[in-house]
Design an enzyme around this catalytic site. Structure first.
Site, PDB file in Angstrom:
ATOM      1  CG  HIS A 194      -2.082  -1.040   0.888  1.00 37.58           C
ATOM      2  ND1 HIS A 194      -2.086  -2.288   1.445  1.00 37.58           N
ATOM      3  CD2 HIS A 194      -3.145  -0.976   0.058  1.00 37.58           C
ATOM      4  CE1 HIS A 194      -3.134  -2.954   0.975  1.00 37.58           C
ATOM      5  NE2 HIS A 194      -3.796  -2.184   0.141  1.00 37.58           N
ATOM      6  CD  GLU A 437      -9.637  -7.824  -1.836  1.00 32.63           C
ATOM      7  OE1 GLU A 437      -8.633  -7.242  -2.253  1.00 32.63           O
ATOM      8  OE2 GLU A 437     -10.500  -7.265  -1.145  1.00 32.63           O
TER       9      GLU A 437
HETATM   10  C1  PEP Z   1      -6.389  -5.750  -4.609  1.00 36.13           C
HETATM   11  O1  PEP Z   1      -6.184  -6.470  -3.629  1.00 36.13           O
HETATM   12  O2  PEP Z   1      -6.095  -6.066  -5.784  1.00 36.13           O
HETATM   13  C2  PEP Z   1      -6.978  -4.411  -4.433  1.00 36.13           C
HETATM   14  C3  PEP Z   1      -7.333  -3.687  -5.467  1.00 36.13           C
HETATM   15  O3  PEP Z   1      -7.102  -3.947  -3.163  1.00 36.13           O
HETATM   16  P1  PEP Z   1      -5.881  -3.377  -2.298  1.00 36.13           P
HETATM   17  O4  PEP Z   1      -4.699  -3.229  -3.205  1.00 36.13           O
HETATM   18  O5  PEP Z   1      -6.315  -2.079  -1.729  1.00 36.13           O
HETATM   19  O6  PEP Z   1      -5.699  -4.432  -1.262  1.00 36.13           O
HETATM   20 MG    MG Z   2      -6.999  -5.968  -1.698  1.00 35.24          MG
END
Ligand code: PEP
Ligand code: MG
Length: 578
Positions: A194, A437
């Site tokens: 992130h 996911e």
């Molecule tokens: C993902 O997991 O692909 C997603 C878009 O969510 P994040 O990256 O915020 O976990």
């Molecule tokens: Mg995600």
């Protein structure tokens, strides 16, 4: 590392920066060493002196309270605290460090105390050795006071700095990015963490995986961060700086040309239309989304509002105003708001109230929100209230099974009933969706599609959980393989199982990389959501692809290959990037 002053890492947020280094160091998780500009030194020393006065007053109050409750004898303990606070050796040494080492007061206090503590520990007399504990107490008080006084903070870093650090949390990257620092160079970190997503969103060049560089680089050295090649060049020759300066100018020129394709459709040569939407973390990205021609917001990561407000929690009105503005700005386009996905590596301390041993498998995403419905309701109420101002869709993260969907739907019904009773306007038909996911969600995606209006595949986590590879751990970054045949199989399986039952998109970082676009189209994905800046290149790629050929290529790959190396090689051979 390639030579003495050139350090090799991995590219994760493209860009180029020329600046001066600022080396951040961290002690005991919380205390950061932040360089202070010479002209800010006096202010920093003043901050330290105010902290001493505040701490002294605080200790005085505690002493009075103790004296009142248990008598003067025990209260005498605090005399030692006051002595330390007013001790010239201690105070002068902190001031000297701030002035000579050009560092923030927190760091100077920490390092001074640590040095003195070591000396105390060596003292033979127990009575004197115990003074070390008083020193630790005083340091804790002082840190608290310092934190309360308008910080010398990351958000005050000079803008020309290339920040060198071991790693950064998403909220630290956010503060630095918002400040507009030139670039970030990290020892650790992964391509889909992130922190990386924040850097990309704020368009800060970022290189990760540089290894132990922060001990070998000083503050204020001239540096170039070439995030296209994953290079950090420290103290480069003037000719090199000049060459990079020219490149920087060229880049900003090309940037204005990129938005020219915004009106063109993302249509393949065999006439398959692909929807291109934007992922955003901050409202200021809406402008980019529109500039690059996004058809809507496919993913707003609403947890970033919580990360920004930490340690406070954002309230209903703040949420409402933000959602309303986003919907109005994007209207008539749709905005998919993902309910807050905290937990995992994303800050959730104020909600979780304790650390977890394995946070990625712990109370994160929808699990966390359902377990704290008091906090979740604040967000849901704001969402429904904002729904009359544009085209809203609500999506939940980290779904692992159907019960979570049912609980979420029930909560939405409850919130709507409450708003109705209170006389608020809202749209009762706001589409509800979930992210795919977690492999279990991918496997039951057919069921999920019949229960919900839309689904969006989050490949960042889907890859992490399918391959059991931490997405932000640079030591296993080589195993984080988006083109692993298992992932490609899963993507094809999801598109087949979902069929026409629900709208399906893909919003993981895979969508942003034009090299992989043929695989996604081949797997049957018809809607992609990505960082706004990636839209022009992905669109360009789509306009040169044949969807049927993509499908045949992907089918052959899944049949014949069992490694991502083979997939990537074949992709380069049959569908090279121009
Ligand atoms: C993902 O997991 O692909 C997603 C878009 O969510 P994040 O990256 O915020 O976990
Ligand atoms: Mg995600």
């Amino acid at each position: 590392m390639t030579d003495g002053r050139s350090h090799q890492g991995r590219v994760v947020s493209d860009g180029l920066a020329i600046g001066r280094t600022a080396v951040l160091k961290r002690r005991e998780g919380e205390i950061l060493r932040i360089p202070v500009d010479p002209e800010a030194v006096d202010d920093e020393i003043e901050r330290f002196r105010v902290a001493i006065a505040t701490t002294s007053a605080e200790i005085g109050k505690t002493r009075d309270r103790v004296e009142e409750l248990v008598g003067a004898d025990l209260a005498g303990i605090f005399a030692a605290h006051d002595l330390i606070l007013n001790d010239r050796l201690f105070v002068d040494e902190v001031v000297r460090r701030i002035r000579d080492e050009l560092v923030n007061a927190e760091w100077a206090v920490h390092e001074t105390s640590a040095g003195l503590e070591e000396q105390f520990a060596r003292i033979e007399t127990e009575h004197l050795r115990e003074r070390g504990e008083d020193l630790r107490d005083v340091t804790r008080y002082l840190m608290r006071s310092l934190q309360g006084i308008s910080h010398h903070e990351l958000s005050e870093m000079s803008r020309d700095r290339i920040v060198v650090a071991d790693e950064l949390t998403p909220s630290e990257a956010l503060r630095l990015g918002r400040r507009g620092v030139a670039g970030l160079a990290l020892e650790a970190g992964g391509p889909n963490s992130h922190t990386t997503i924040v850097a990309r969103a704020l368009k800060v060049p970022l290189v990760v995986g540089l290894g132990a560089v922060s001990d070998r680089i000083g503050d204020g050295e001239v540096a170039i961060l070439d995030a296209r090649q994953g290079l950090l060049l420290v103290d480069p020759d003037p000719e090199v700086v000049e060459r990079y300066r020219r490149e920087l100018e060229d880049r900003s020129h090309r940037e204005s040309e990129r938005s020219a394709s915004r009106a063109l459709p993302a249509r393949t040569i065999d006439d398959v239309l692909i929807g291109l939407h934007a992922n955003i973390e901050f409202p200021e990205e809406l402008e980019d989304a529109l500039r690059y021609g996004a058809e809507g917001i496919g993913l707003y990561r609403s947890e970033f509002l919580y990360i920004e407000r930490s340690p406070e929690l954002p309230g209903e009105e703040e949420h409402f105003e933000l959602f309303r503005q986003m919907l109005v700005t994007m209207a008539p386009r749709q905005v998919v708001v993902r309910t807050f996905d905290l937990g995992g590596k994303k800050l959730a301390r104020q909600i979780l109230e304790r650390d977890e041993e394995n946070p990625s498998l712990g109370l994160r995403g929808i699990r966390l929100t359902l377990s704290r419905s008091d906090i979740f309701r604040v967000q849901l109420r704001a969402l429904y209230r904002a729904s009359v101002h544009g085209r809203l869709a609500i999506m939940i993260p980290m779904v692992s099974g159907m019960q979570e969907v049912w609980l979420f739907q029930a909560l939405c019904q409850d919130v709507m009933a409450e708003l109705r009773r209170e006389g608020h306007d809202f749209d009762p038909q706001v589409p509800l969706g979930a992210m795919i996911e977690i492999p279990s969600a991918a496997l039951i995606s057919g069921h999920l599609a019949r229960e919900l209006d839309f689904l969006s595949i989050g490949t960042n986590d889907l890859i992490q959980y399918t391959l059991a590879v931490d997405r932000s751990n640079d030591r296993v970054a080589g195993l984080y393989q988006p083109t692993h045949p298992a992932i490609l199989e899963l993507l094809s399986m999801v598109t087949q199982r979902v069929g026409d039952s629900a709208r399906l998109s893909l919003c993981g970082e895979m969508a942003s990389n034009p090299f992989w676009t043929p695989l996604l189209i081949g797997a049957g994905i018809r809607e992609l959501s990505m960082s706004p800046g990636a839209i022009p290149e992905v669109k360009q790629r789509i306009r040169h692809l044949d969807a049927r050929f993509c499908r045949e290529t992907l089918e052959a790959m899944c049949k014949n290959f069992c490694t991502s190396i083979e997939v990537d090689e074949e992709l380069r051979r049959v569908l090279p990037l121009e």
